[in-house]
Design a protein around this motif. Structure first.
Motif, PDB file in Angstrom:
ATOM      1  N   GLU A 144       0.835  -1.219   0.000  1.00 32.19           N
ATOM      2  CA  GLU A 144       0.000   0.000   0.000  1.00 32.19           C
ATOM      3  C   GLU A 144       0.856   1.249   0.000  1.00 32.19           C
ATOM      4  O   GLU A 144       0.539   2.242  -0.681  1.00 32.19           O
ATOM      5  CB  GLU A 144      -0.918  -0.009   1.227  1.00 32.19           C
ATOM      6  CG  GLU A 144      -2.083  -0.996   1.125  1.00 32.19           C
ATOM      7  CD  GLU A 144      -2.963  -0.960   2.371  1.00 32.19           C
ATOM      8  OE1 GLU A 144      -2.525  -0.376   3.390  1.00 32.19           O
ATOM      9  OE2 GLU A 144      -4.063  -1.549   2.328  1.00 32.19           O
ATOM     10  N   GLN A 145       1.971   1.197   0.746  1.00 34.85           N
ATOM     11  CA  GLN A 145       2.845   2.371   0.786  1.00 34.85           C
ATOM     12  C   GLN A 145       3.504   2.619  -0.560  1.00 34.85           C
ATOM     13  O   GLN A 145       3.787   3.760  -0.932  1.00 34.85           O
ATOM     14  CB  GLN A 145       3.907   2.180   1.876  1.00 34.85           C
ATOM     15  CG  GLN A 145       3.332   2.276   3.289  1.00 34.85           C
ATOM     16  CD  GLN A 145       4.354   1.953   4.358  1.00 34.85           C
ATOM     17  OE1 GLN A 145       5.423   1.422   4.062  1.00 34.85           O
ATOM     18  NE2 GLN A 145       4.020   2.257   5.613  1.00 34.85           N
ATOM     19  N   THR A 175       2.430  10.227  -2.486  1.00 29.81           N
ATOM     20  CA  THR A 175       3.001  11.324  -1.688  1.00 29.81           C
ATOM     21  C   THR A 175       4.369  10.956  -1.134  1.00 29.81           C
ATOM     22  O   THR A 175       5.076  11.821  -0.621  1.00 29.81           O
ATOM     23  CB  THR A 175       2.065  11.674  -0.522  1.00 29.81           C
ATOM     24  OG1 THR A 175       1.945  10.540   0.349  1.00 29.81           O
ATOM     25  CG2 THR A 175       0.685  12.067  -1.039  1.00 29.81           C
ATOM     26  N   ARG A 176       4.765   9.620  -1.196  1.00 26.82           N
ATOM     27  CA  ARG A 176       6.040   9.202  -0.643  1.00 26.82           C
ATOM     28  C   ARG A 176       7.150   9.430  -1.645  1.00 26.82           C
ATOM     29  O   ARG A 176       6.957   9.361  -2.860  1.00 26.82           O
ATOM     30  CB  ARG A 176       5.989   7.726  -0.232  1.00 26.82           C
ATOM     31  CG  ARG A 176       4.950   7.464   0.868  1.00 26.82           C
ATOM     32  CD  ARG A 176       4.894   6.003   1.236  1.00 26.82           C
ATOM     33  NE  ARG A 176       6.090   5.514   1.904  1.00 26.82           N
ATOM     34  CZ  ARG A 176       6.348   5.704   3.196  1.00 26.82           C
ATOM     35  NH1 ARG A 176       5.471   6.343   3.964  1.00 26.82           N
ATOM     36  NH2 ARG A 176       7.463   5.230   3.737  1.00 26.82           N
ATOM     37  N   THR A 208       2.118   2.298  -3.344  1.00 24.53           N
ATOM     38  CA  THR A 208       1.144   2.963  -4.229  1.00 24.53           C
ATOM     39  C   THR A 208       0.820   4.378  -3.775  1.00 24.53           C
ATOM     40  O   THR A 208       0.022   5.057  -4.425  1.00 24.53           O
ATOM     41  CB  THR A 208      -0.145   2.142  -4.275  1.00 24.53           C
ATOM     42  OG1 THR A 208      -0.712   2.054  -2.958  1.00 24.53           O
ATOM     43  CG2 THR A 208       0.115   0.746  -4.808  1.00 24.53           C
ATOM     44  N   ASP A 209       1.450   4.805  -2.650  1.00 19.71           N
ATOM     45  CA  ASP A 209       1.181   6.161  -2.137  1.00 19.71           C
ATOM     46  C   ASP A 209       2.042   7.162  -2.907  1.00 19.71           C
ATOM     47  O   ASP A 209       3.281   7.139  -2.830  1.00 19.71           O
ATOM     48  CB  ASP A 209       1.520   6.201  -0.642  1.00 19.71           C
ATOM     49  CG  ASP A 209       1.103   7.518   0.004  1.00 19.71           C
ATOM     50  OD1 ASP A 209       0.649   8.415  -0.727  1.00 19.71           O
ATOM     51  OD2 ASP A 209       1.240   7.627   1.245  1.00 19.71           O
TER      52      ASP A 209
END
Length: 454
Positions: A261-262, A267-268, A264-265
């Motif tokens: 999930e991270q 903003t990272r 696909t973020d």
């Protein structure tokens, strides 16, 4: 619906019936043979005696003539009743010259062989059944010698009655024997059936009762009970393993999902995504190791690979595995030593090396720096003993028996990615080789001993 008194489809009924039929047929055959043999022996004995008397009287005729033969017959007739002997000498026209029979039988030609007929005694005038033989003399006289067949026929009736009574006794005895035999057999089968039904119903602790006789049924029950013990252990291990899998894989799967999930973020940053990807790959590798070890345990428990057993030089194998681990031990400032010796044994070389590797992995995980791990070999009557001993803190005595169970680890946090399957695989390999695994605390450290059958 009422059940019939005799259930012909019942195995017990069929077994009793087969026993009765077989015993009766065998008894009847034996008794028939006895009956026929006795009759034949008596008949042959009678014929031998009559033939000998005919020959003796013929000799008397040749020496003394008709007058001499008459006197010989008269002498023999004096005690003929005691011997059931019958004599008849007649002239060419059939007139009686001597003997204890009333007249020559009309249908008997002299020299015609052995005959069975009814004649009349001279003294009593009663009819008597005789077995006789006859000859024709040189001057056409006729000589007949026989034996009273009444006694023989009476004996025949007595013998036949005895055979019948013996056959009835054998029938009753075979019926009783068949019933007792089936009662014994089917009572033991009933124990097995009841135990099986209880196990099918879910009571895995049920066992076939032993009667202490030490017979084949007790031996079979002992073998089946041993199989049931193993099945109960396997099912218990399966339940525990299933529960452990559900518990132990939930956390890494959750972490893996979180890493994905991270990724696909949006903003990272790229650096953060690289870190998340590396952590996700680490979780995937951990899961793959767990499933690989589970597969190896399952194969070992199922005995797959026994066809690959070969004579293994255990000291050479131990030396190769220890040599492989020496750089890892050197990094931790730990020394590995080898003690003892042993001869070759039939084993699965790859799995045996895997078992020793897991034992060394476990020892290196907990061995303090500047200590020694001892790998010891010994040949005993029980088989080959291979032990690995560290000088670490050991484990609580209450946990010693749990070390070889799947997913059991003494590190609750699992921060070292230890799945708790290493010693479980060692135990499975030991059982595959007909051996055992034992863990015990020593004065300093923990020793795990692997015993393999020769």
């Amino acid at each position: 619906m009422r059940k019939p008194l005799i259930q012909w489809r019942n195995a017990r009924t069929r077994l009793v019936l087969a026993s009765v039929i077989l015993s009766t047929v065998m008894t009847a055959a034996v008794l028939t043979l006895v009956y026929l043999t006795a009759n034949r022996t008596i008949a042959n004995e009678t014929r031998s005696v009559v033939t000998a008397e005919l020959a003796g009287l013929a000799d008397e005729y040749e020496r003394m003539g008709t007058i001499g033969l008459i006197r010989a017959i008269e002498r023999r007739s004096e005690d003929a009743a005691a011997r059931d002997a019958l004599y008849l000498l007649a002239d060419a026209q059939g007139n009686v010259l001597a003997g204890n029979l009333l007249g020559w039988p009309k249908d008997v030609e002299p020299g015609s062989g052995w005959v069975e007929l009814d004649l009349i005694k001279t003294e009593s005038g009663e009819s008597v059944s005789i077995s006789a033989a006859s000859i024709k003399l040189p001057l056409y006289e006729r000589l007949l010698v026989g034996r009273d067949a009444s006694a023989s026929r009476k004996f025949d009736r007595v013998l036949l009655r005895s055979v019948g009574l013996s056959l009835l006794a054998a029938l009753a005895l075979s019926l009783l024997t068949g019933w007792l035999l089936t009662r014994l057999v089917f009572s033991r089968l009933a124990d097995i059936a009841r135990t099986s039904e209880d196990i099918v119903s879910g009571d895995l602790s049920r066992r076939i009762p032993l009667r202490g006789t030490g017979d084949e049924f007790d031996q079979m029950a002992t073998t089946l009970n041993g199989m049931l013990d193993q099945n109960e252990d396997l099912i218990s291990n399966l339940r525990m393993t299933t529960n452990s899998i559900a518990h132990d894989l939930r956390s890494p799967l959750s972490r893996l999902r979180q890493r994905v999930e991270q990724l696909t973020d949006v903003t990272r940053t790229d650096a953060e995504r690289d870190t998340d990807a590396a952590r996700a790959l680490a979780e995937v590798d951990h899961l793959l190791r767990v499933f690989s070890q589970l597969t190896e345990i399952s194969r070992a428990e199922a005995g797959l690979g026994r066809d690959e057993f070969e004579p293994v030089d255990v000291p050479a194998l131990v030396h190769d595995v220890v040599e492989f681990y020496e750089p890892v031990a050197a990094d931790k400032n730990v020394t590995i030593t080898i003690e003892g010796d042993a001869g070759p044994i039939p084993a699965h070389k790859t799995l045996l090396a895997q078992a020793l590797s897991n034992l060394l992995d476990n020892a290196l995980r907990y061995a303090p720096a500047e200590t020694t791990i001892t790998v010891k070999l010994a040949q005993t009557d029980a088989g080959l003993c291979l032990s690995v001993r560290d000088q670490g803190p050991g484990v609580p005595d209450a946990d010693l028996s749990r070390l070889s169970q799947p997913f059991v680890t003494l590190d609750p946090s699992r921060t070292n990615k230890n799945s708790g399957l290493g010693l479980a695989l060692v135990a499975a390999i030991a059982r595959m080789h007909g051996g055992t695994i034992e863990a015990r605390n020593r004065t300093i450290g923990l020793e795990i001993k692997l015993t393999l059958m020769n």
